[in-house]
Design an enzyme around this catalytic site. Structure first.
Site, PDB file in Angstrom:
ATOM      1  N   GLU A  77      33.084  33.946  47.015  1.00 44.69           N
ATOM      2  CA  GLU A  77      33.607  34.489  48.277  1.00 44.69           C
ATOM      3  C   GLU A  77      33.013  33.751  49.478  1.00 44.69           C
ATOM      4  O   GLU A  77      32.316  34.351  50.323  1.00 44.69           O
ATOM      5  CB  GLU A  77      33.348  35.994  48.360  1.00 44.69           C
ATOM      6  CG  GLU A  77      34.178  36.777  47.372  1.00 44.69           C
ATOM      7  CD  GLU A  77      34.152  38.289  47.610  1.00 44.69           C
ATOM      8  OE1 GLU A  77      33.276  38.765  48.352  1.00 44.69           O
ATOM      9  OE2 GLU A  77      35.008  38.980  47.050  1.00 44.69           O
TER      10      GLU A  77
ATOM     11  N   GLU B  65      38.641  39.812  41.077  1.00 39.82           N
ATOM     12  CA  GLU B  65      37.787  41.002  41.181  1.00 39.82           C
ATOM     13  C   GLU B  65      38.587  42.153  41.768  1.00 39.82           C
ATOM     14  O   GLU B  65      39.339  41.955  42.721  1.00 39.82           O
ATOM     15  CB  GLU B  65      36.639  40.782  42.180  1.00 39.82           C
ATOM     16  CG  GLU B  65      35.516  39.887  41.755  1.00 39.82           C
ATOM     17  CD  GLU B  65      34.451  39.797  42.861  1.00 39.82           C
ATOM     18  OE1 GLU B  65      34.346  40.724  43.687  1.00 39.82           O
ATOM     19  OE2 GLU B  65      33.749  38.779  42.895  1.00 39.82           O
TER      20      GLU B  65
HETATM   21  C1  GAL Z   1      32.671  41.107  46.201  1.00 41.16           C
HETATM   22  C2  GAL Z   1      31.667  40.170  45.583  1.00 41.16           C
HETATM   23  C3  GAL Z   1      31.036  40.757  44.340  1.00 41.16           C
HETATM   24  C4  GAL Z   1      30.652  42.188  44.565  1.00 41.16           C
HETATM   25  C5  GAL Z   1      31.872  42.969  44.984  1.00 41.16           C
HETATM   26  C6  GAL Z   1      31.603  44.436  45.206  1.00 41.16           C
HETATM   27  O1  GAL Z   1      32.745  40.881  47.573  1.00 41.16           O
HETATM   28  O2  GAL Z   1      32.242  38.938  45.265  1.00 41.16           O
HETATM   29  O3  GAL Z   1      29.909  39.990  44.002  1.00 41.16           O
HETATM   30  O4  GAL Z   1      29.678  42.243  45.562  1.00 41.16           O
HETATM   31  O5  GAL Z   1      32.356  42.448  46.190  1.00 41.16           O
HETATM   32  O6  GAL Z   1      32.756  45.131  45.624  1.00 41.16           O
END
Ligand code: GAL
Length: 669
Positions: free
Chosen positions: A155, A313
């Site tokens: 990110e 994610e």
């Molecule tokens: C994203 C990040 C992850 C984790 C996740 C939690 O921004 O890439 O590592 O922190 O959020 O929601």
């Protein structure tokens, strides 16, 4: 089916898995992880994203034993790995030895270690260390049978989209020199005759750090452009090392496409990603959060140029970073996941595989929760695995839309600058309001960047396209002449790429196309609502617009501009150009969009559904179509469809019921 972009090596069907952080767990738990992954049908996990300090505990000393073992175990189980460059969070030995790599905020605060992403992306030393780590990872694991995809950093820009350090100042000057060539050109572009801002050399230029009053708007816009480019430059540098050592392995980084992520111009990143990967988190407090989710998914497809992409994610249930973290309800995780698939995702992954015991994210849900296997979350993980297995034939098929929404990051940045007619305008809010009106009518849209040839679309919407070059503006005019219904909303076409106003009346870049001329803006005060002649309310914006060829669609029924046009339509070639110089209420907007959609002759994917039932089609190359029906409502929905429902393997002939909260995917016959 072949996809246009490279696919993670050896991953069959739809990709399924999540971030896997084995460095947080002992060996016996890691053994169980592999068993559970197999049980759930996981075929891809992202590994080593935050492992730098574990892999290189002291400068130049590496501990790869545990990761070798993890990679081997996964390979043996047939689970593929999206392996990270491990550069996302520099270890404390690095930041304490070289505090000069730390990022700096606008007001000069140095952001310290102890969280994550504590680095200034323009720091040459940080770059050197990150390149070295990337090389070490590529050399060690480049030939490993588990390796399917490279995951660069994490990110990029998430916590520090803008760094104001001296490294940034230096890089910004170089970027400006390349953009403008000479200081005279820069002075012209930035309008520095105003407020005694003339620069005599590039060395005098700084990032727009905290200043006594409004910083130069073009400087602010250029700094936003530079900062997005600088993060991309970092990605490219790491990517090039991976490409040199492992040319056969596709490379990506996880983007954060949503209506909330403002500062990275992801359309300009797209060509550098072998495969577009997105992270998306549902806004839990929003009762109809599935609409913003759908926008983010459509935007991911837009950045991928229509090609399939992967959701890298999301969360199985609650997150830990919203003000109140609601757990997902029954069926919600499956609906969220399959909404992404419906809109072109060929992979569904989570943060994270196993919920952490310690650290800042221990209350963030995961595929394996703290409470273990006798939980709805784990059962949901298993059910999703089965669902995605059943959807394998969908991979590679595409979504086709007849409506395009033009989305432009520089307009987002610039339309919300200070010293404007109103400080209440939020680009993303406008985007989401319009998107919602299409959603409620069941009409699918493509999100495209400004400058796209949109002549093939029946309807093209450009919300608040504030900053626009003449060529990009011409693209919309071409579409109208060729037969599209082109819709442009207020505060569009106001300035060129340098933030210079188009003179002669607003909206200068679109005056001819729209057949109107505005002499003055009349933004509404907080709480002020006036009415349009269809009886609905409108807030935020109004303007004194003269008709110069256009006809009135709505006019103001009260307020200071009583009787003046609020919405207009101009017949252009085979099509028309609509100007929406007001912000209608949700109800007014839906009615207006209904009229425009009817004029364009666009139909919903499935007519007559309840507004909280989402229907989207994916089209395969061989002519097969897959109809996704996601019932977000609390009542059953009957759909007229023929074919085979893939999740249950049942036949759909005619009236097919999708139960409240459920999803059906019908391979149509
Ligand atoms: C994203 C990040 C992850 C984790 C996740 C939690 O921004 O890439 O590592 O922190 O959020 O929601």
């Amino acid at each position: 089916m072949t996809t246009a972009r490279p696919w993670p090596l050896g991953v069959e069907g739809i990709a399924y898995g999540g971030d896997y952080n084995p460095e947080q767990w002992p060996r016996e738990v890691r053994r169980e992880d592999v068993e559970l992954m197999r049980e759930a049908g996981v075929n891809l996990v992202s590994v080593a994203i935050f492992a730098w300090a574990t892999l290189e505990p002291r400068e130049g000393e590496y501990d790869f034993g545990w990761l070798d073992e993890v990679m081997d175990d996964l390979a043996e189980a047939g689970i593929k790995v999206a392996l990270a460059t491990a550069t996302a969070s520099p270890p404390p030995w690095l930041t304490s030895r070289h505090p000069e790599i730390l990022p700096v905020t606008e007001d000069g605060t140095v952001l310290g270690q102890g969280g994550r992403q504590a680095y200034a992306v323009s720091s040459p030393l940080l770059r050197e260390y990150a390149l070295r780590m990337t090389r070490v990872m590529a050399e060690r694991y480049g030939e490993h049978p588990a390796l399917a995809l490279w995951h660069v950093d994490n990110e990029l820009g998430c916590h520090v989209p803008h760094d104001f350090s001296d490294h940034a100042a230096l890089a910004f000057r170089g970027w400006l020199q390349r953009r403008y060539g000479s200081i005279e050109e820069l002075n012209h572009a930035w309008g520095t005759a105003f407020w005694s801002q003339r620069y005599d050399s590039f060395e005098e230029i700084l990032p727009p750090r905290a200043a006594p009053t409004y910083a130069n708007p073009t400087q602010q816009l250029d700094f936003a452009r530079f900062s997005s480019d600088e993060l991309l430059t970092h990605y490219r540098a790491l990517r090039d090392v991976l490409r040199e050592i492992t040319p056969q392995v596709p490379i990506t980084t996880n983007l954060m496409l949503s209506s909330a992520t403002k500062w990275m111009d992801y359309f300009s990143w797209a060509d550098d990603l072998d495969l577009v990967a997105n992270d998306h988190y549902l806004i839990a407090a929003e009762p109809r959060g599935q609409i913003e989710l759908a926008l983010a998914a459509d935007l991911s497809r837009g950045v991928a140029g229509g090609d399939p992409w992967i959701l890298m994610e999301h969360s199985t249930s609650a997150v830990n970073w919203q003000p109140r973290n609601r757990a997902k309800g029954r069926g919600e995780m499956l609906r969220n996941s399959l909404s992404h698939v419906a809109r072109g995702a060929d992979g569904i992954m989570f943060f994270q595989w196993r919920q952490s015991r310690a650290g800042a994210e221990k209350f963030h849900s995961a595929m394996v929760p703290h409470a273990g296997r006798d939980t709805d979350v784990w059962r949901g993980t298993l059910a999703l695995g089965r669902a995605l297995e059943a959807l394998a034939p969908v991979r590679g098929s595409r979504v086709l839309s007849r409506v395009a929404i033009v989305m432009d990051y520089p307009s987002w940045w610039a339309s919300e600058l200070d010293s404007h007619p109103t400080q209440a305008l939020r680009y993303s809010e406008e985007l989401l309001r319009w998107y919602t009106a299409f959603w409620d009518l069941g009409i699918g849209v493509d999100m495209v960047p400004a400058g796209t040839d949109v002549t093939g679309y029946e309807l093209v919407l450009a919300p608040t396209l504030y900053t626009v070059g003449e060529q990009d503006a011409e693209r919309l005019a071409e579409a109208a002449r060729a037969g599209s219904q082109v819709v442009i909303t207020f505060f569009s076409g106001i300035v060129d790429e340098n933030e210079h106003v188009y003179l002669g009346g607003y909206p200068g870049a679109f005056r001819d196309l729209l057949g109107v001329r505005t002499e003055e803006f009349h933004p509404l005060l907080e709480g002020e609502v006036h009415h349009l002649d269809d009886g609905t309310g409108a807030d935020l914006w109004s303007e004194k617009t003269h008709l110069e060829g256009a006809e009135v669609v709505r006019s103001w029924a009260d307020g200071p501009l009583h009787g003046w046009p609020a919405v207009t339509r101009h017949a252009v070639g085979e099509g028309a150009a609509w100007y929406v110089a007001a912000r209608p209420s949700a109800e007014g907007l839906e009615a207006l969009v209904g009229e425009i959609v009817a004029a364009a002759g666009v139909e919903p994917a499935v007519p007559g559904l309840h507004r909280d039932v989402e229907a989207v089609r994916r089209f395969a190359e061989d002519g097969t179509t897959y109809l996704f029906v996601l019932n977000h409502s609390d009542r059953d929905q009957v759909v007229q469809v023929n074919g085979r429902e893939l999740l249950t393997g049942t036949e759909a002939d005619g009236a097919f019921t999708v139960h409240a909260g459920a999803v059906a995917v019908i391979q149509e016959s």
